[in-house]
Enzyme design. Structure first.
Site, short mmCIF file in Angstrom:
data_model
loop_
_atom_site.label_atom_id
_atom_site.label_comp_id
_atom_site.label_asym_id
_atom_site.label_seq_id
_atom_site.Cartn_x
_atom_site.Cartn_y
_atom_site.Cartn_z
CB SER A 1 -4.46 -40.39 -75.61
OG SER A 1 -4.74 -41.54 -74.83
CG ASP B 1 1.96 -44.29 -71.24
OD1 ASP B 1 1.09 -45.19 -71.27
OD2 ASP B 1 1.99 -43.36 -72.07
CG HIS C 1 -0.54 -43.47 -74.50
ND1 HIS C 1 -0.70 -43.11 -73.17
CD2 HIS C 1 -1.64 -43.06 -75.15
CE1 HIS C 1 -1.86 -42.50 -73.03
NE2 HIS C 1 -2.46 -42.46 -74.21
#
Length: 443
Positions: A157, A411, A414
């Protein structure tokens, strides 16, 4: 006739002489300005053409004219590649090229502005290498370089995160058209820039090699086959002109490893009768298999004569400071100051493995005389210094609309878009510009 006063005459003469001196001084200075002293060397009054070009293409900051080295020394300085690894984050009030509403390719979980993140200071920083300047991203230049070419982002990702950052910056000058998607998971997608007949795609392959991902329905561990490249992207390798690789985080999960049809060992696999071998050597093997596969296939095929440029984006550290389901999991709102945070431990080790494997692959690819070019996009340290750039709780829309919840998902891996990850692509462009200045023979 009257009698002349000698004292008055002398006083008048002194005044006229003083006025003459005051008038002469500015005239002399103007003369020196427009007509330099002839015995000064010409190198003091004229900059070499190459120096002027270098500054205009590398930075918007005017060159300094103090302590100018001799011409021969300037050439050596210009030929020295920029070390993007070492530097610091400095204020930049210009802000990003795009925002969360002008770019339609941002994954919802990284659209921090749209999800209500209240602070915006994280948008006003730029990376400044110690010995050079990193230019602002030039979308038109990037598109010109990839005209009639296909650039593929392959990996986990983080590869997707970098891809979406690139698409957003390019979309400021040309609209990307989505021409392929694998379905609801969007793990394989392809865009085309009609203006330059250029394609940009993303291939989900979190191990690069063949593997079976853990799932809620099946075993809670991954299976990796370290000697076989993942054909979900490998089968299309011949159509790729640029390959950007990004892996690391998925190797931290429990897994069983296979090589030559037998179990090599495992990572965090209680209950199995396998040898615990960790993941560092496994990551090295997977990356080596991947780079060797690219070299062998592109170097030995007819299509390979067109060449391929390979970028390995080094490991991007996470910034969890507490539990992933607490409000303050990554609470910082400013970058770390220089030396406030050092690169060490797992982050440092993974980065070293990736850089070492790129250097090893360069040696192997040299037999193909420039057909295959490789470079490490070394972002680990500059990413480490940006704990403020993650979505945190704003991976979900307005997580505190009803007050602070006891449990809120965060998160801290990211990156917000726009955000620090845009810098990855600024460095990527500089690598591509360097390759463009030194083309292959057939180009």
């Amino acid at each position: 006739m009257g009698i002349s006063n000698p004292n008055r005459d002398q006083s008048l003469t002194k005044k006229l002489f003083s006025l003459f001196l005051y008038a002469l001084l500015p005239i002399s200075l103007l003369s020196l300005y427009f007509y330099p002293i002839p015995f000064l060397p010409s190198t003091q009054t004229e900059l070499p053409h190459s120096t002027i070009i270098s500054h205009s293409s590398a930075s918007s900051t005017p060159p300094s004219f103090t302590s100018t080295p001799p011409s021969s020394e300037k050439v050596e300085t210009l030929d020295t590649p920029c070390d993007y690894f070492n530097g610091k984050w400095i204020r930049d009030r210009r802000g990003p090229l795009y925002n969360g509403t002008t770019c339609g390719t941002i994954k919802e979980g990284q659209n921090c502005i749209k999800h209500g993140r209240p602070d915006s200071d994280y948008l006003n920083w730029r990376w400044k290498p110690n010995q050079c300047n990193l230019p602002r991203f030039e979308p038109n230049t990037f598109l010109q370089i990839i005209t009639n070419k296909h650039i593929a982002f392959v990996g986990d990702s983080m590869a997707r995160n970098q891809l979406e950052s690139l698409l957003c910056m390019l979309s400021t000058v040309s609209t990307p058209n989505l021409v392929y998607t694998s379905g609801v998971d969007n793990k394989f997608r392809k865009w085309n820039f009609v203006s330059h007949n250029a394609s940009v795609s993303v291939y989900w392959s979190p191990f690069l090699v063949q593997g079976v991902e853990k799932s809620n329905e099946g075993p809670n561990h991954n299976k990796l086959y370290l000697d076989l490249v993942d054909e979900k992207w490998g089968k299309e390798m011949e159509f790729m002109d640029f390959i950007v690789i990004s892996v690391g985080h998925w190797f931290l999960h429990p897994a069983v490893y296979y090589e030559n049809d037998s179990v090599l060992g495992c990572h965090y696999c209680p209950g199995f009768n396998h040898t615990e071998i960790g993941f560092y050597d496994v990551l090295r093997k997977a990356l080596r298999t991947t780079l060797n596969s690219i070299i062998d296939r592109k170097g030995n095929s007819i299509k390979g004569s067109n060449g391929v440029d390979v970028i390995v984006t080094t490991f991007s550290p996470a910034h969890f400071e507490g539990e992933w389901d607490k409000a303050g999991a990554c609470p910082k709102t400013k970058p770390y100051r220089n030396r406030e945070k050092e690169l060490e431990g797992m982050d440092d080790e993974i980065r070293k493995i990736e850089i070492e494997e790129v250097e090893s692959a360069k040696v192997k690819s040299s037999e193909f005389e420039g057909i295959i070019r490789l470079e490490a996009l070394d972002i680990t340290k500059l990413a480490l210094l940006r704990p403020d750039g993650h979505p945190g709780p704003y991976m979900n829309p307005f997580p505190f609309a009803n007050g602070v919840q006891e449990h809120v998902q965060n998160d801290c891996v990211h990156w917000c878009l726009p955000g620090p990850i845009d810098t990855w692509n600024e460095i990527f462009l500089e690598i591509m510009k360097k390759w463009k200045e030194n083309p292959r023979i057939e180009e």
